[in-house]
Design a protein around this motif. Structure first.
Motif, short mmCIF file in Angstrom:
data_model
loop_
_atom_site.label_atom_id
_atom_site.label_comp_id
_atom_site.label_asym_id
_atom_site.label_seq_id
_atom_site.Cartn_x
_atom_site.Cartn_y
_atom_site.Cartn_z
N GLU A 125 0.81 -1.22 0.00
CA GLU A 125 0.00 0.00 0.00
C GLU A 125 0.84 1.27 0.00
O GLU A 125 0.37 2.33 -0.40
N GLU A 126 2.08 1.18 0.49
CA GLU A 126 2.94 2.35 0.58
C GLU A 126 4.27 2.06 -0.09
O GLU A 126 4.70 0.90 -0.18
N ALA A 127 4.94 3.12 -0.52
CA ALA A 127 6.29 2.99 -1.06
C ALA A 127 7.27 2.82 0.10
O ALA A 127 6.98 3.15 1.26
N SER A 128 8.46 2.31 -0.23
CA SER A 128 9.47 2.09 0.81
C SER A 128 9.83 3.40 1.50
O SER A 128 10.11 3.42 2.71
N VAL A 169 6.29 -9.59 7.23
CA VAL A 169 5.04 -8.87 7.44
C VAL A 169 4.51 -8.44 6.08
O VAL A 169 5.21 -7.79 5.31
N ILE A 170 3.26 -8.82 5.77
CA ILE A 170 2.62 -8.48 4.50
C ILE A 170 1.53 -7.45 4.78
O ILE A 170 0.55 -7.74 5.45
N ASP A 171 1.70 -6.24 4.27
CA ASP A 171 0.78 -5.14 4.52
C ASP A 171 0.28 -4.58 3.18
O ASP A 171 0.94 -3.75 2.57
N SER A 172 -0.87 -5.03 2.68
CA SER A 172 -1.83 -5.91 3.32
C SER A 172 -2.16 -7.05 2.35
O SER A 172 -1.78 -7.01 1.18
N ILE A 173 -2.89 -8.05 2.83
CA ILE A 173 -3.22 -9.21 2.01
C ILE A 173 -4.17 -8.84 0.88
O ILE A 173 -4.17 -9.48 -0.19
#
Length: 454
Positions: A125-128, A169-173
């Protein structure tokens, strides 16, 4: 005899026995696909001459070694996980948008990385750069966490196979996309496929995986319920935007107690642990006032004191309002009916408002007596005696039933300076010291003795 065909909607997961252009359940077009079985005939014919290996069998008396755990150092997070993170486990975390899920998991990932786990944080959902900005705000830039911004499931699995992390951690599935599934990211089919691939990969490669899940407007994790069955632990991150308190609640845990909670406080520097939630929830409580009652409850294995607030006012409406925040509205209607039918105290023509202070949500039936006390206190404009806690379950006959863990409830109340407790007859309280106990057998006796009515 030919096996009947099965079709499934990739948008909502509804099953049907025939293909159609539009799904009858959700109304989506061109989402009905055929689900082919694993084998087209009996196992003996489908598998041919190939034989599988025999499965090892054990009996119920077999002793198993408890799984090792890695503690993060965040005691509230470790408590909800059952004592720490178990290797090869899958954890699903859900919560409302903007409640702080990414903040919680970034802090947790940093603490696990500092504890020695090789940790990878994958954001869909977000860039690094955005994740690094959050890490700077939380003072976590020194944590050895590797970042990635990717939504392609195939690329993520390849990276995991090469990096071999111990925690991912997977944000989000809902943002993950499997290229072998013909539906849009976030659909039921995509969520189910991505969750299955990630949990299976984690089990096979001795890796723990934490999945972030969006929730629907009803508060449930979006997607098929089968995802919750796939994982080992399901956590919900709860809280109200107007309150700084956040509650991490375990609703499923294969390696520890369910219904355990961890309490955090949202600050500008991130989430801070709350080691004494009872004191925090009662910190803004002033002098005893009508409609205010302190309830001694149990959340998981933790005793917790919260304040019930009630307001009863004349109504100008044909149907008076019944507004509840933090408790079950159906149970409130039951308490009002019992008060009227068994005690002769009507609430017709009166608006009733009930609130649990601090944004806490209470679900156990032990709060019945505290709610009844708050309603009567507000209606009669009489405050309960100072430093008094109330708990007990009310039956439809008006009888008061004892509740579990009375001793822990009383000890928590005594620790916070309460001197009196109103509870049902029965139970096995012990170690209450100088706590003055008032036991009631039914609601009529409670109303007569505490409020001088009935």
């Amino acid at each position: 005899m030919a096996r009947p065909k099965s079709f499934t909607c990739t948008a909502c997961g509804a099953a049907t026995t025939k293909w159609a252009g539009q799904c009858d359940a959700c109304g989506a077009w061109n989402t009905i696909v055929e689900e082919k079985p694993l084998s087209a005939g009996p196992p003996s014919k489908a598998l041919g001459a190939r034989r599988g290996r025999a499965v090892a069998l054990t009996d119920l008396a077999t002793q198993e070694v408890p799984p090792p755990r890695t503690r993060s150092g965040l005691d509230e997070l470790d408590r909800v996980l059952g004592g720490g993170l178990v290797p090869s486990s899958a954890v699903l975390v859900g919560g409302d948008p903007g409640i702080g899920k990414s903040t919680l998991l970034l802090q947790g990932a940093a603490h696990f990385a500092r504890a020695g786990l090789k940790t990878l944080y994958v954001s869909g959902e977000e860039a690094s750069a955005q994740v690094r900005m959050r890490a700077q705000r939380l003072s976590l830039t020194d944590a050895p966490v590797k970042l990635a911004a990717e939504t392609n499931l195939r690329n993520i699995l390849t990276t995991l196979e090469e990096e071999k992390p111990q925690l991912v951690v997977i944000d989000s599935i809902q943002t993950m996309w499997a290229d072998n599934v013909e539906s849009a990211p976030g659909s039921v089919a995509q969520v189910r496929a991505a969750a299955h691939e990630l949990t299976s990969f984690a089990k096979c490669h001795d890796m723990s995986v934490v999945l972030v899940g969006h929730v629907t407007k009803e508060g449930q994790i979006a997607g098929p319920r089968v995802v919750e069955h796939m994982v080992d632990c399901v956590l919900y991150f709860e809280g109200e935007r107007g309150h700084q308190f956040r509650i991490l609640r375990s609703v499923k845990n294969r390696f520890g107690p369910a219904d355990e909670i961890g309490v955090f406080e949202m600050t500008g520097a991130g989430l801070l642990e709350v080691t004494n939630p009872s004191a925090l929830f009662l910190s803004e409580r002033g002098e005893p006032a009508p409609g205010s009652v302190v309830f001694s409850g149990i959340e998981g294995t933790r005793p917790l004191l919260v304040e019930f607030q009630a307001l009863v006012a004349p109504s100008s409406l044909s149907q008076p309002r019944r507004t509840v925040v933090g408790w079950d509205g159906g149970r409130l209607a039951m308490i009002l009916a019992v008060l009227e039918a068994r005690c002769g105290i009507p609430f017709a023509g009166l608006d009733v408002y009930l609130n649990v202070a601090g944004g806490m949500k209470v679900s156990e039936p032990a709060a019945d007596l505290a709610v009844a006390a708050a309603l009567l206190s507000a209606r009669e404009d009489v405050a309960l005696p100072a430093e008094t806690v109330v708990f007990g379950e009310i039956s439809l006959s008006g009888a008061l039933r004892p509740v579990g863990q009375s001793e822990n409830r009383l000890k928590e109340a005594q620790k916070l300076g309460f001197t009196k407790a109103i509870m049902p007859v029965g139970g096995k309280p012990g170690g209450t010291g100088g706590l003055e106990l008032t036991r009631m057998g039914d609601l009529t006796a409670f109303v007569g003795e505490v409020f001088g009515a009935g």
